[in-house]
Design an enzyme around this catalytic site. Structure first.
Site: not given
Length: 195
Positions: A9, A81
């Site tokens: 990202h 994550e």
């Protein structure tokens, strides 16, 4: 022969603050949006059949920007994550004050340390690889928009033993990593492209 195309990202508002965060859900910065647009330009030259994204906002927003083929983005929680538990949102200095023993243990036993209400790096790797084995056709090209920890556990799994090379890859925000599979055998074709 197919490819897994891993995209980290773009920069988020918490990347800038330098805190531990995994499951906290910040937005992209303007720089992060620019990084995603750079990744989009690269992906225009790569054919892909599916695109998945972590369900966290920074990954979903990046996926929406880079998705030049305008496929349906498949959102999946398993691409999140690492959950840093009690460390979430804390700076290193704050952790030294609040959780000195936990911080020391997390550094000494980083593969297996469970971040109290979070998870360990080994658990993250198992989650990420189980997702690939369950959801990804290695004969196709698939984009996964995800996070540093997820990408590094995947790379370490395919190119070393377990987590041996987890700290040896540097994937920048907006960076692209390409793993090509030839009869199931992984070949690293690109690392940190555009990042």
């Amino acid at each position: 022969m197919g490819k897994i195309i891993l995209v980290r990202h773009g920069e988020s508002k918490l990347n800038v603050k330098g805190v531990y965060y995994g499951i906290l859900n910040p937005e992209l910065t303007e720089k992060g949006k620019q990084q995603a647009n750079q990744a989009r330009e690269i992906l225009k030259n790569i054919n892909y059949h599916k695109i998945f994204a972590s369900d966290l906002k920074r990954a979903v927003d990046t996926a929406e920007i880079i998705n030049c083929k305008e496929l349906d983005i498949l959102i999946h929680r398993d691409l999140r994550e690492l959950n840093f538990g009690i460390f979430e949102g804390q700076t290193y200095t704050q952790l030294l004050e609040k959780y000195p023993e936990e911080l020391k243990e997390s550094q000494k036993n980083w593969e297996n340390y469970n971040y109290i209400t979070g998870e360990s790096v080994l658990q993250l790797q198992k989650r990420a690889i189980a997702f690939i084995e369950r959801e990804i056709n290695l004969e196709e090209n698939t984009v996964l928009v995800t996070h540093w920890g997820v990408i590094n556990t995947i790379l370490s799994y395919y190119f070393s033993k377990n987590l041996d090379s987890y700290w040896k890859f540097s994937v920048k925000n907006g960076g692209i990593v390409i793993i090509e599979f030839s009869d199931g055998y992984p070949i690293l074709k690109g690392l940190n492209i555009g990042g």
